[in-house]
Design an enzyme around this catalytic site. Structure first.
Site, PDB file in Angstrom:
ATOM      1  N   TYR A   9       6.207 -11.895  25.752  1.00 42.79           N
ATOM      2  CA  TYR A   9       6.961 -12.955  25.067  1.00 42.79           C
ATOM      3  C   TYR A   9       8.443 -12.587  24.907  1.00 42.79           C
ATOM      4  CZ  TYR A   9       2.492 -15.135  23.854  1.00 42.79           C
ATOM      5  OH  TYR A   9       1.256 -15.732  23.886  1.00 42.79           O
TER       6      TYR A   9
ATOM      7  N   LYS B 237      -6.051  -4.624  29.555  1.00 39.74           N
ATOM      8  CA  LYS B 237      -6.484  -5.030  30.898  1.00 39.74           C
ATOM      9  C   LYS B 237      -6.094  -3.882  31.833  1.00 39.74           C
ATOM     10  CE  LYS B 237      -8.179  -8.146  33.723  1.00 39.74           C
ATOM     11  NZ  LYS B 237      -9.612  -8.466  33.759  1.00 39.74           N
TER      12      LYS B 237
ATOM     13  N   ASP C  54     -10.919  -9.719  28.985  1.00 42.40           N
ATOM     14  CA  ASP C  54     -11.848 -10.792  29.384  1.00 42.40           C
ATOM     15  C   ASP C  54     -13.208 -10.577  28.729  1.00 42.40           C
ATOM     16  OD1 ASP C  54     -11.729  -8.543  30.977  1.00 42.40           O
ATOM     17  OD2 ASP C  54     -12.251  -9.554  32.839  1.00 42.40           O
TER      18      ASP C  54
ATOM     19  N   ASP D 197      -2.496 -13.040  20.643  1.00 38.38           N
ATOM     20  CA  ASP D 197      -2.246 -14.450  20.362  1.00 38.38           C
ATOM     21  C   ASP D 197      -3.504 -15.258  20.675  1.00 38.38           C
ATOM     22  OD1 ASP D 197      -1.011 -16.818  19.845  1.00 38.38           O
ATOM     23  OD2 ASP D 197       0.419 -16.737  21.496  1.00 38.38           O
TER      24      ASP D 197
ATOM     25  N   ASP E  59      -6.701 -16.690  17.901  1.00 41.96           N
ATOM     26  CA  ASP E  59      -7.032 -18.116  17.777  1.00 41.96           C
ATOM     27  C   ASP E  59      -8.519 -18.337  18.049  1.00 41.96           C
ATOM     28  OD1 ASP E  59      -4.457 -18.867  17.161  1.00 41.96           O
ATOM     29  OD2 ASP E  59      -4.448 -20.556  18.556  1.00 41.96           O
TER      30      ASP E  59
END
Ligand code: NAD
Length: 360
Positions: free
Chosen positions: A141, A192, A224, A248, A252
């Site tokens: 980001y 990852k 994942d 992020d 959620d």
């Protein structure tokens, strides 16, 4: 000397939910003699309307001087078409970055009274209590270079960069281990590392930091798989530490396990535990102005503020207990309502928490 708290209600439902949180904070302030002084300012769309920018320099200066910041939410359709660099969300990214708030704590706790509101079966989520620690000021980001370039064949190509330095990883890993140490002593680092260079370094540094925390059980999981495990068997997790992008998304996802994003508070901390506290949800323009938003995420953000920035655990516990009592009474805003409960609006919910807190 009194402690300064800066209140930034923001946009949409922000001012509605903040009014309730401030009432609760004021009652806690009196009841526990916390000696807090509140100041108010604008951020996001409200700041664009007033100053032409989503975070004015004077507001940032006030935030720096304050001992903690309590924020509602920013954004809304009114500002969706303005230039990207001065959109309301830019104000939020800027205040987080400028205050060095690299550690984002997002608890996903299922109140037993709300087990029916979860999208998963009650037996899978009953008793759920996870803490997601998300790196907040680095990664993709914020990474440079980023942009859109033209390839030799004339086609446009967009690109972002995902950088993480050793020190950035080390400090967020420490937050994860510190949190795990005072909870269930289990930390799962999500990355990852089978694909990304940044994740390989992430894993190496987390392993190094683990040597200082022999009492905490460390595991690693690819993102994942973590996304799958969160809906398959979420109670296997105690604390999850992960980067900005993965955090992020996973936080959620975790929020829905608890029934509603309207229940979830968050804390963003700097190296000295100075923090900004805000609900996980956005400004909910679809219900703004109707008096029906759930204020509990913001009220629970007040409790996190008392706990993490001010070490006022008794007052923090009391606010959480007051919320639990109100749920016991069967009061629900629309987002968490289920058959047999009493539906209430934003203000009634705030008043009920205030009353429960006063009567504890
Ligand atoms: P949102 O979180 O605002 O809303 C998603 C859904 O959840 C909506 O249906 C909304 O009505 C509901 N909801 C959210 N909070 C609720 C509450 N307290 N009580 C009851 N229902 C609630 O996300 P969105 O719709 O994707 O975004 C709306 C605006 O908020 C956008 O401008 C976005 O950029 C902004 N946003 C801001 C933040 C922030 O300030 N931290 C975070 C996310 C989105």
């Amino acid at each position: 000397m009194s402690k300064q708290i800066l209140i930034l209600p923001g946009d949409g439902i922000g001012p509605e939910i903040m009014a309730q949180a401030v009432k609760v904070l004021e009652v806690a302030n009196d009841k526990f003699q916390l000696d807090f002084e509140l100041t108010h300012d604008v951020i996001g769309g409200a700041a664009i309307d007033k100053h032409g920018v989503p975070l004015a320099d004077e507001t940032l200066a006030r935030a720096r001087e304050a001992d903690a910041v309590l924020l509602g939410a920013v954004g809304g359709p009114k500002w969706d078409t303005i230039e990207r660099d001065i959109r309301p969300e830019r104000g939020l990214l800027k205040i987080r970055a400028q205050l060095g708030l690299f550690g984002n704590l997002r608890p996903a706790i299922l109140y037993p009274q709300l087990a029916d509101a979860s999208s998963l079966k009650p037996e899978i989520v009953a008793g759920l209590d996870i803490l997601i620690v998300r790196e907040l000021t680095g990664g993709i980001y914020f990474g440079a270079p980023r942009g859109v370039r033209e390839l030799e064949n004339g086609e446009r190509q967009a690109y972002d960069t995902l950088p993480y330095s050793e020190s950035e990883i080390r400090r967020i890993a420490r937050v994860g281990f510190d949190m795990a140490r005072v909870r269930g002593k289990k930390l799962c680092s999500v990355d990852k590392a089978n694909v990304l260079a940044s994740s390989q370094l992430w894993r190496e540094i987390v392993e190094q930091v683990a040597k200082d925390y022999p009492d905490v059980e460390l595991s690693h999981m690819y993102v994942d798989n973590a996304a799958m495990q969160l809906v398959r068997a979420p109670k296997q997790f105690d604390v999850i530490v992960t980067d900005n992008l993965f955090g992020d998304i996973l936080s959620d996802e975790a929020s829905m396990l608890t029934g509603s994003i309207g229940m979830l508070p968050s804390a963003s901390l700097d190296a000295n535990n100075k923090g900004m506290y805000e609900p996980c949800h956005g400004s909910a323009p679809d219900i703004a102005g109707q008096g029906i938003a759930n204020p509990l995420a913001t009220i629970l953000s007040v409790s996190m503020m008392l706990r993490y920035s001010f070490n006022q655990h008794t007052a923090a516990d009391a606010i959480e207990q007051a919320v639990s009592r109100v749920l016991d009474q069967g009061l629900r805003t629309g987002d968490i309502w289920s058959a047999g409960c009493t539906q209430v609006g934003t203000q009634e919910m705030g008043d009920a928490v205030v009353a429960a807190l006063q009567n504890l």
